[in-house]
Scaffold this motif. Structure first.
Motif, short mmCIF file in Angstrom:
data_model
loop_
_atom_site.label_atom_id
_atom_site.label_comp_id
_atom_site.label_asym_id
_atom_site.label_seq_id
_atom_site.Cartn_x
_atom_site.Cartn_y
_atom_site.Cartn_z
N VAL A 88 40.89 51.33 3.98
CA VAL A 88 40.22 50.32 4.79
C VAL A 88 40.89 50.06 6.14
CG1 VAL A 88 39.17 49.14 2.83
CG2 VAL A 88 41.44 48.44 3.61
N ASN A 89 42.16 50.38 6.31
CA ASN A 89 42.85 50.01 7.54
C ASN A 89 43.22 51.18 8.43
OD1 ASN A 89 42.83 47.20 7.03
ND2 ASN A 89 44.50 47.46 5.56
N GLY A 90 42.65 52.35 8.16
CA GLY A 90 42.95 53.52 8.99
C GLY A 90 41.95 53.69 10.12
N SER A 91 42.23 54.67 10.99
CA SER A 91 41.27 55.06 12.01
C SER A 91 40.09 55.77 11.35
CB SER A 91 41.93 56.00 13.01
OG SER A 91 42.20 57.26 12.39
N LEU A 92 39.07 56.08 12.13
CA LEU A 92 37.90 56.79 11.58
C LEU A 92 38.33 58.08 10.92
CD1 LEU A 92 34.85 57.28 11.22
CD2 LEU A 92 34.85 58.30 13.51
N PHE A 93 39.14 58.89 11.61
CA PHE A 93 39.52 60.18 11.05
C PHE A 93 40.44 60.00 9.83
CE2 PHE A 93 38.69 63.48 14.64
CZ PHE A 93 37.42 62.96 14.82
N ASP A 94 41.34 59.01 9.86
CA ASP A 94 42.18 58.72 8.69
C ASP A 94 41.33 58.31 7.50
OD1 ASP A 94 44.47 59.17 10.19
OD2 ASP A 94 44.77 57.05 10.67
N TRP A 95 40.35 57.47 7.78
CA TRP A 95 39.45 56.98 6.73
C TRP A 95 38.68 58.13 6.08
CZ3 TRP A 95 33.98 56.90 6.98
CH2 TRP A 95 33.34 56.06 6.07
N LEU A 96 38.17 59.04 6.92
CA LEU A 96 37.41 60.17 6.39
C LEU A 96 38.28 61.09 5.55
CD1 LEU A 96 35.26 61.06 9.54
CD2 LEU A 96 34.41 60.16 7.36
N THR A 97 39.46 61.43 6.03
CA THR A 97 40.30 62.37 5.29
C THR A 97 40.80 61.77 3.98
OG1 THR A 97 42.19 61.70 6.66
CG2 THR A 97 41.01 63.69 7.31
N THR A 98 40.91 60.44 3.89
CA THR A 98 41.27 59.80 2.63
C THR A 98 40.15 59.88 1.61
OG1 THR A 98 42.73 58.23 3.76
CG2 THR A 98 41.99 57.62 1.56
N LEU A 99 38.90 59.72 2.08
CA LEU A 99 37.78 59.60 1.15
C LEU A 99 37.08 60.92 0.83
CD1 LEU A 99 36.29 56.26 2.49
CD2 LEU A 99 37.28 56.64 0.24
N TYR A 100 37.16 61.91 1.69
CA TYR A 100 36.50 63.18 1.40
C TYR A 100 36.85 63.74 0.03
CZ TYR A 100 34.38 64.01 6.04
OH TYR A 100 33.60 63.95 7.18
#
Length: 452
Positions: free
Chosen positions: A81-93
């Motif tokens: 929840v607290n990352g950048s867009l790209f951080d958020w995507l790479t965590t959830l993919y």
């Protein structure tokens, strides 16, 4: 008008027909799934079914132009929840790689129920991870089971981390697989007829997640099949850097070079075009899905909505993915558009009626359905919402029901009607299967999140 209509909604505090006409105390009649008449109090026709608006605001149904419904399986996922867009995507993919047909069905069913409760009568969905076949088919089944008006978009990703992209190989596909399944879905499910409940569009995820060849081939396929096109565009500053390094140009230039600059296209976010690019998008008739809550939660910029509308760009409202926005309420998004518009441009930059127009007629233009959606003129699809807020929240709001609708609140859909069918009644979804689907959703969401 027939002496008896199928459904009559009457006694509205104010009936908003469209951006030009409002009827105090008005009513709307629906026959055969379409609006047959609107009028002032005292002239109501006989009807088979009558819904009393009981002094509440009645508007056209709100229209969602950008969403990733499957992401409600990882809603408010703490590590992301607290990352950048790209951080958020790479965590959830890696978690989304577990998506299968059952998960796609239950997430769609729950997401559409939530959309209905927030006053949405038409939604698209951008499903771009395909670790297994049949995921879009499952979404369409959910929409058909509910009776929801749904624009499925066949998303795609072909560039994995091994190719310089962000997602793992498990959620990407080859160009041949994407194009073949895109054509299959259009031929199997797309209904080009007026009033259709199910339509299909083609939607590579973004310029940095598919190859140039697929972008070009998808635009050509959409032209041949006469369907619409959708993608993310100019969403993040990192996208500028990526496109410059990979393609030697800015995202909008690349978008144009691959054949996407046309009036069959609408794009999500479009936060970072420069002035010249915005004028080219407007001249081509490209629509923009404005996603206020996602913009604020991810912490990036936001679209220059007032300037876009002044240029003639179709601008609609989008929820964006349930994992970034964490809700699927078009009322909240429309209120967010009002607040962001005023925050950016001052108190004269956005009114509640402007925001309502974006969420209805603007969104309908994005989906290519301005003639039959987003208004309640006779001949339009019979999609409407009776809005409710607690009397305490509305105490003192006597002069303008539309401004009060977004300034006060929270508001909810008291009655939601799609094609003349009541799908929310007294604030609750009229969906007998929902309780069981929610149990399945909890089980599947837990199993996916336990993969982290």
């Amino acid at each position: 008008m027939d002496p008896r209509v199928d459904l009559l909604v009457k006694d509205a505090l104010l009936l908003v027909v469209d951006g030009e006409r409002e009827i105090p105390g008005g009513w709307v009649a629906i026959s055969g799934g379409r609006v047959s008449a609107v009028g002032a109090p005292g002239s109501e026709p006989e009807a088979t079914q009558v819904v009393s608006a009981a002094g509440r605001l009645v508007t056209p149904g709100l229209i969602n132009t950008h969403h990733h419904i499957y992401q409600n399986l990882t809603r408010s996922f703490a590590p992301a929840v607290n990352g950048s867009l790209f951080d958020w995507l790479t965590t959830l993919y890696p978690l989304w790689a577990a998506l299968d047909e059952e998960a796609s069905y239950v997430s769609a069913y729950v997401g559409m129920a939530e959309l209905l409760m927030g006053g949405c009568t038409t939604s698209m969905d951008h499903l771009y991870v395909h670790p297994r076949p049949g995921l879009v088919d499952a979404q369409i089944r959910a929409a058909q089971d509910i009776g929801f008006r749904f624009h499925a978009t066949r998303g795609s990703m072909t560039r994995s981390v091994e190719d310089g992209g962000l997602p793992p190989r498990s959620v990407t596909q080859s160009e041949e697989e994407v194009l073949a399944d895109s054509e299959r879905l259009v031929k199997a499910f797309h209904d080009p007829s007026p009033g259709a409940l199910i339509k299909v569009a083609l939607a590579p995820c973004s310029p940095f997640s598919v190859t140039r060849e697929l972008m070009i081939a998808t635009a050509e396929l959409a032209e041949r099949l006469d369907v619409r096109l959708h993608t993310h565009l100019a969403e993040d500053r990192d996208e500028d850097t990526y496109c410059q390094e990979m393609y030697g140009c800015r995202p909008v230039e690349y978008f144009e070079a691959t054949g996407w600059m046309s009036d069959r296209t609408w794009v999500a976010h479009c936060i970072y075009p420069n002035d010249a690019e915005m004028r080219r998008l407007a001249a081509a008739g490209v629509g923009v899905a404005h996603c206020p809550s996602s913009n604020m939660l991810i912490g990036g910029g936001t679209a220059r909505v007032r300037e876009m509308r002044e240029l003639g760009l179709p601008v609609g409202i989008g929820c964006d993915g349930s994992a970034s926005t964490d809700h699927a309420s078009l009322w909240m998004e429309t209120r967010g558009a009002l607040l962001l518009g005023r925050y950016r441009g001052g108190p004269g930059a956005m009114t509640a009626r402007d925001a309502l127009d974006i969420a209805t007629r603007g969104s309908a233009r994005c989906l290519g359905r301005a003639e039959e959606l987003g208004h309640l003129r006779p001949g339009a699809c019979g999609d409407l919402v009776v809005w409710d807020a607690h009397p305490v929240a509305l105490a003192g709001a006597l002069s303008d029901p539309v401004e009060a609708w977004l300034r006060c609140g929270p508001a909810r859909a008291w009655t939601t009607v799609v094609g003349g069918q009541v799908l929310v009644e007294r604030g609750e979804p009229v969906l007998p299967a929902l309780a069981g689907v929610l149990r399945d959703h909890t089980r599947i969401a837990r199993s996916i999140q336990n993969l982290a």
